[in-house]
Every structure is written in C-alpha cells, then in structure tokens.
Write an enzyme that holds these catalytic residues in place. Sequence first.
Site, PDB file in Angstrom:
ATOM      1  N   ASP A 108       0.845  -1.189   0.000  1.00 39.84           N
ATOM      2  CA  ASP A 108       0.000   0.000   0.000  1.00 39.84           C
ATOM      3  C   ASP A 108       0.869   1.223   0.000  1.00 39.84           C
ATOM      4  O   ASP A 108       2.027   1.135   0.359  1.00 39.84           O
ATOM      5  CB  ASP A 108      -0.709   0.062   1.360  1.00 39.84           C
TER       6      ASP A 108
HETATM    7  P1  ADP Z   1      -4.422   4.358  -0.589  1.00 42.41           P
HETATM    8  O1  ADP Z   1      -4.199   3.204  -1.468  1.00 42.41           O
HETATM    9  O2  ADP Z   1      -3.391   5.425  -0.802  1.00 42.41           O
HETATM   10  O3  ADP Z   1      -4.606   4.011   0.842  1.00 42.41           O
HETATM   11  P2  ADP Z   1      -7.254   4.956  -0.510  1.00 42.41           P
HETATM   12  O4  ADP Z   1      -7.944   3.785  -1.088  1.00 42.41           O
HETATM   13  O5  ADP Z   1      -7.239   5.117   0.955  1.00 42.41           O
HETATM   14  O6  ADP Z   1      -5.766   5.039  -1.105  1.00 42.41           O
HETATM   15  O7  ADP Z   1      -7.881   6.286  -1.097  1.00 42.41           O
HETATM   16  C1  ADP Z   1      -8.151   6.390  -2.467  1.00 42.41           C
HETATM   17  C2  ADP Z   1      -8.735   7.739  -2.778  1.00 42.41           C
HETATM   18  O8  ADP Z   1      -9.949   7.932  -2.069  1.00 42.41           O
HETATM   19  C3  ADP Z   1      -7.864   8.903  -2.361  1.00 42.41           C
HETATM   20  O9  ADP Z   1      -6.990   9.283  -3.387  1.00 42.41           O
HETATM   21  C4  ADP Z   1      -8.849  10.013  -2.090  1.00 42.41           C
HETATM   22  O10 ADP Z   1      -9.116  10.696  -3.270  1.00 42.41           O
HETATM   23  C5  ADP Z   1     -10.088   9.286  -1.656  1.00 42.41           C
HETATM   24  N1  ADP Z   1     -10.252   9.340  -0.198  1.00 42.41           N
HETATM   25  C6  ADP Z   1      -9.442   8.779   0.733  1.00 42.41           C
HETATM   26  N2  ADP Z   1      -9.892   9.012   1.976  1.00 42.41           N
HETATM   27  C7  ADP Z   1     -11.028   9.731   1.848  1.00 42.41           C
HETATM   28  C8  ADP Z   1     -11.992  10.273   2.769  1.00 42.41           C
HETATM   29  N3  ADP Z   1     -11.898  10.121   4.074  1.00 42.41           N
HETATM   30  N4  ADP Z   1     -13.039  10.951   2.254  1.00 42.41           N
HETATM   31  C9  ADP Z   1     -13.168  11.100   0.923  1.00 42.41           C
HETATM   32  N5  ADP Z   1     -12.333  10.626   0.021  1.00 42.41           N
HETATM   33  C10 ADP Z   1     -11.255   9.941   0.448  1.00 42.41           C
END
Ligand code: ADP
Length: 908
Positions: A333
């Site tokens: 990740d």
């Molecule tokens: P990673 O693989 O980096 O952990 P995530 O799956 O957590 O990525 O997040 C993917 C996308 O979702 C982020 O790029 C962001 O745009 C969106 N995102 C992440 N956290 C939030 C949140 N709490 N509220 C809204 N959108 C979010």
Amino acid sequence: MRNKEVNFRNSWHDKDIAQILVELKTSAQGLSQDEVKKRLFQYGENRLPAGVRMTLVQIILHQLLNPLIFILVLAAIASVAIGEVEDAIFIFLVIFINSALGAYQEFKAEKSASALQQLLKIKARVLRNGKGKEIPSEEVVPGDIILLESGIKVPADLRLLEANNLEIDESFLTGESIAAKKRLGTLKNQCGVPERSNMAFAGSTVMNGRGRGVAVNTGILTEVGKISRNVTESKSAKPPLVQRMDKFIAQIGIFLLVVSLIVGTLLYLQGMELIGIFFVVVALAVSAIPEGLPVALTVALSIATKRMAKRNVIVRKLNSVESLGSCTVIASDKTGTLTVNEQTAKIILLPDGSLFHVAGQGYNGNGNVNSEKDPLRPVLYSERSELYRICRTAVFANEALLVNNGETWEHAGDSMDVALLGLSYKLGLVPEEMCAGENTVIKIPYESQNKFSAAICHNEKVNIELKGAVETVLDFCDSMLVNGIPSPLLRENILALAEKTAMQGFRVLAFASGESPNLAYKDNYEAKDLPPLTLNGLVGFIDPLRPEARDAVDLCRKAGIKVIMITGDHPSTAKTLAGELGISAEDLPVITGKMLENNSPSSSLAFRNLVASSTVFARVSPTQKLEIVNVLIEKGEFVAVTGDGVNDAPALKRANIGVAMGSGTDVAKEVGSMIVVDDNFSSIVAGVEEGRFAYDNVRKVIYLLISTGAALGILFISSLLAGLPLPMIAVQLLWLNLVTNGIQDVALAFEGGEPGAMKRKPRPPSERIFNKSMIRQTLVASFTMATVAFGFWLWLNRYTSLEEEYARNLVLLLMVFMQNLHVFNCRSERISTFRVPISRNYILIFGVIAAQGIHILSMQLPFMQKILRIEPITFTEWGYILLLAIPILLVMEVYKFFVAKREKALLN
Ligand code: ADP
Ligand code: MG
C-alpha cells in the site's frame, strides 16, 4: 421445543427500541462507568469458553507417543531381562529428561504464541456517558451502545439503533455467503436468525457502512455462544516445518529398520545370540535417528517468532516464519505503509485557479491560510464563498474528531478527515459550532471502493456535501463555483489542475455541494439519489514519506525482492512518491485501474503483460488488487501483500504471505498470516530478514543433528563390516544423542542472523531443506567424523592392548569432542568458523562448555561411571583426543573455502 421457548424469551428483534432500552436500563448515551462495573460482575466477561488449547498433560503425552520412545522402552525391558537393571534405569531417566525438556519447550512455545495472540484481541467501540471509547471486547456488557463501521467484528448481539448502508457478513451463523443488509424497524416474532435484519450478531463482520446498536446479549448467551459447543476451534499446534521433519524422521526410521533387519540377519548368520543382535539394532536406531530435531526446531521457530515480534512483526501462522524468507515480491500500500499517514492539508485550489497555501504541520488547527497573491495576510473562510462551501463539506462529510483542549489537540478517526477539521480551524471556523445549527445529517460513509463520502442535511432545503477523489467527484458535478457564482464546469481544466498538483506529490481531494428542495428523506442514500452538484474546489494534502522507507526499498533490491506499489490514490501522486522511494524508474508507466479494466479479463495475455510492465499501480480497486496478486503468483512469484481494509481480505488471503496492518480492520488481521504492528514498510522488510535468519537457523540445527547422527551410523556399520566389536554401547549412544548434543542443538537454535542474509537472492519456495548443498556438507562432515572415529577404534583394537571398555571410553570422548567442534562449523554454511563472531551466540559457547563439562564430570562420578561404562583419563590423553577431533574443523574449513569460491564464480 424447549429451545424455541428459550429463543422466545430472549428475542429482541420484535420489540420497540424504546422498550428495549427501558428493559436493559440504558439510554442512547450509553451506560455509566459504575453501571458497567456492576454489570460486568453480574453478567461476566463477554467471551466464549476458551478454544481447545493443548494442556500440559497433552503435550507430555504427545512427547511420549513417539516411535523412538517405544524402541527405548523395549531396550530397557530387554536390559532388565538380561540383568542390566542400571541400564534400564538410565534409559528411563533419559526418556524422562528428554520428554520433560521437549514438553517444556513445546509448552513455552505454545504459551508465547498465545501471548502474541493477546495482542490481536478484538476491540469494541462503545458509547459510555455519551462519549466514544475503545475497549477490549471482553468488557462489553448488555446495555452498552456499540458503534459499528466497515471492517470491524461485532462484539456482542446487538439490536440496531442506527444503520447506514450497513451490510454484515454473518455467514458463519447463517451459511448465507452474501452480506446481510441491515435496517431498522421492529420485526415479527417468528423471524429466524437469518431474517433478523434489525440485529447484528456477535462474531459477524461489518462489510460495509456504519451503524450503532445496543448490546442485548453477551458471552455465552449470544447466538454464536449457543452454538459454540459445536464450533470446536481446532488449532494445529505443529508448524508445517516441524510436521515435515516428523515425517522425515519417520522416513529415516523406516530406512533404519530395513538396514537393521539386514544387519541383524547378517549377525544371526555369523552366530550371534538374539539378545546381542537386539542391542546392536537398537543401538543403530538410536544412533542415527535425530530424535532431538523436533525440540530444536520448535525452539528455533519460537525464537524467530519472538525476534520478529521485537521488530514489530507478529506472525499468526508459524509457517510464515520460514516462508517469509522466500518472498520475491512485496506488493505494498502507499498510505500509511510507505508514508506516515499523517495527512496535512497544504494547499487549496479554487475552480478559477486561485491558490491558497496552508501553514502548519500535524493534527491540529495551528497555522494560517494565505492567498498566493497576498502571502502575509491570513485568509478566513468568510472571505470567499468557495472557501466557506469547502469548509462546510469538510466538516459535514466527516467522520473524525479534532478537539482543541487549550494547549493540546485530541484527534480520532480517519486521517484525511482529521486533517480537514484542522483546515477548518485554520480558516477560522470551529467545526462543532457549524454543526450545532443543522438538522439531521445523514452520511454516505467513505469506503475505499467508492472513493467519496457525503453528508445530506435536512434543513428547510436539503443540503448535500460531497468530497472524494477528483474524477469521482466530477462525475457528480455539472457546474463549478467561481467567485460565488455557479458557472459551467470546465472538466478538463479541473482535471489538469488536479494532475499538476498530484505530480508534486500532493494527495488531491475535490469538494462539491448542492441543494435539492425535494430530496426525500431516506435511511440509506446511495450515489444515484443525489442531484447534480457544484464543484467548490480542491485541497492538496501532504503525507510525508516514512524516513526509513527508502532504505528499506533499497534493502529489498539488494535482496532480490521486487517492490510494487498498489494504491487507490491518483496516478501522479503515486508516481511522484514511487520515484522518491526508488520503487519506479523514470520511464516506467503508472498502470491505472482503468487500463487494467480495459485489458480485462485478468487471465488474458494483455492483462499479464500490463502487470509485468510496471511497479506502480494507481486508482486500483480492491478486486483489481486481487487480480494483480493472482497474476504475480501464477507467474511463479512468492508474493507478500499488505492490506488493511475489508476489501483487502481476498488479496491477503490469496497472497503467499498476507501482511495485515496493525491499525487495519479486524477482518484484515484475521486473514493475514502476519501483522505489522506499526504499519511500517520497513518492518515488513525486517520480517523478511528475520524469516531468512530463521530458515538459516533451522538448516543449521538440522545439519548438526543429521551429520552427527549419520557419523555414528557410518561408524557402526563400518565397524561391523570390519569385524570389530561395536564401538559404543546403547546407553553411550543415548548419552551422545540426547545429552551432550542435545544441549548443543538447542543452543545452536539461538544463533543470531548472519549479516549477508539480505544480500542473497530469495530462495525458491519449493527448495527443500535437503538441497544439494545440504546433502553435500552433511556427507562431508559425517564421513570425516566417522573416518576419524573408525580409524581410532581400529587402532585401539588392533594396535593397542587396551581393554575394550577403556577403548570405548576414549572413543566416546572423541565423539563428544567432535560434536563440540562441529557445532561451530554449523554456525555458518559459507563463512569460516573463525569469522563468525562469538557475540552472535553466547548461549552456544555456554552449551558447548556445558556438554563437555557434563561429560568430564560423569567420567569422575562413580554412579555415572557405572552406567556409561566410563572412567577418568589423564590430562594428556584428554589433550591427544582433542587433537584427534580437530580434523573435523579443518576439513569443513577447506570445504567452506571451496563453496565460497564456487558461489563467487557463479555470481560473476
Ligand atoms: P491508498 O491506497 O493510498 O490508501 P485509498 O484507497 O485510501 O488510497 O484512497 C483512495 C482515494 O480515495 C484517495 O486518493 C482520495 O481521493 C479518496 N479518499 C481517501 N480518503 C477519503 C476520505 N476520508 N473521504 C473522501 N475521500 C477519500
Ligand atoms: Mg488507504
């Protein structure tokens, strides 16, 4: 029938919530601490009767149920039959000590394993006195208000008070493989457990959404408690390596049986009496069976587990200890693993392109926001309606908490959401005050497969607030706000703006809002219910890279391990960070979820090529993550995958090594084979290193035991063939195998890791412990020891007039000496014994001295003299025999020299 009656009385799905709260003497605010204490006493802890764990008695029995023990018991009985009672006593003593030691080790390993399990205890989020709190799930009592969110395990049977897109996997109770959708409302009494959609049951897992419920039953009274008698938690106590070794020992046993039969027949034909033959056969079996192996391996593995725990890696399945070492790909990740996951909002971009910088660092509201045009004057939210709207969205579509306690700041919940609350403070807005005036807020919670979250406020009009990944949010919008005026949405411009920001390493979130006069009130809103929205702007966050991550990636490269980044984030953000870490080269493309989708199915060649073409994957959905892992495994890689969310579970399960994050969900931890307590990428790499150390140590222990055992076997057979008397009697063999060497092999299991472990290529997962190099070194070592001992025995018999018993005394000492020296050879398969620092294993030095000391002591003690048929010797004799043992050191040194040379030649 009876059962039904009980059910009837305990039913909670068919009553009003108000009635239930009264009956349980609780409120929506939760219980008070005093009340909880009383109820804990009254109802007991919220746990099921412990699963079947190996008891001490079972462990001891398990030690005794061993073919070797049977042989030894037979030998003891035979000894009594021919009047050698002391021999029999000794044999029983050895059996006893060996079993006790083995049992103790197994018991200790078992105990430390369950101590580690304690660290993985399920936590429950409860509301007490109106305040949210995290407690061990054992402390949940009836009447507690429990908060649910995706990924957690339901701690008790709950009647739901709130259900927001709540879906719960209760397959273990109902057999239903699809997660059950939960809603509120009172049901009919006849509803069976699977139909009770207003309840959540202990032990089930929240797959989606959020919820809240009141605990109605805990512990044994829960639905799962009622059936717990049938669900015997079976736990395989033996790690696969030990199982494989058990099998291996059994094979040696069969081989020896055949050899013994042949030898026995030969001796019989020579006219030896049966009882004598029996002792020869027993002696052979005892000499060559590595009976100390299981104990030494258990010790080696449990030491490795402990060392890993010290480096923040908790191994849930013992086989990962050994398999970690053969990991060839780590698919990691980004957020939290490679970065510190301390999000800080750094810039705000409005749709017209105006840029604002946000000062400050960490989870607090300290710092100002400045416009790019006027960098000295702090900007407040009231200045531009875009800023105001962004703040509103940030505060409402938010599940976190950030509270100012004067000097300090308290925070809880999702890091992005905390950072957004911090931003609001910085813009001069206190989140609680903003929320105070508003009516019902219903949320669409953030789930990583959706990439957005939303809030719907029912005031006179219905206000909708939505934030998330830029592309996702843009799909909801048909306009954008420019100086307070809705204008046509310039989609391409916004995307370019986001792209530019992401390229600088920012994580970008888009903010939109809208109104609807007629959006009907619903319990659960879905994306399709929302009207078109207006884009208010973008916020860029910085999440600093973990300082140690770069070095860890570097270490992986040297160790021949490929590092891959799989993230849900924007491709440009991913690319920039991957570049900084050295994960991706300049010219490698970032593969996006879209590209993967366009090349599906995942079994196609195009998809495989795509996966092979890069090391950075962005905007990837959890399903695609699984597909990537699949392709890699099918390609023959041995893959470690990190994950924390519910959706990561399939990928974690499929991976060769599923690595769950310590801060991750219960589900991820449950399916992962190891858990990284501090979420840190470098801990995973440390785990790999420890895995390699562990595998090396296991090899060392096996090498020591098999080579010394084989040496004895060869010595015996050659003596028989040469027509010499047997060089040792049965009790002496037992002494060698289980006492002197028995001390040493356990001490060898404590060997510290060799520094070069991470400079080698990963070992092929299918490699057997008995690979070519192992067989070669075992043969060389055992023939060397056997030759020296046989030569000595031959000389003693033919060229001296020493009595047979005294000659045996000397040969026995020679064997002890050779074992003492050979254990030093075993400390490294490649490096000269003299270059392995003593400091790497003081216990071994102690063990060798103890082994030799005990033997010398026994030569002096009348009692032991009688049993072992040994006697004191002069210091000169002692010195000569020590000299005789030195060849085993020299020969193995020469052998290692050639091995090193060959390995070097292979590398060039
Ligand atoms: P990673 O693989 O980096 O952990 P995530 O799956 O957590 O990525 O997040 C993917 C996308 O979702 C982020 O790029 C962001 O745009 C969106 N995102 C992440 N956290 C939030 C949140 N709490 N509220 C809204 N959108 C979010
Ligand atoms: Mg994440």
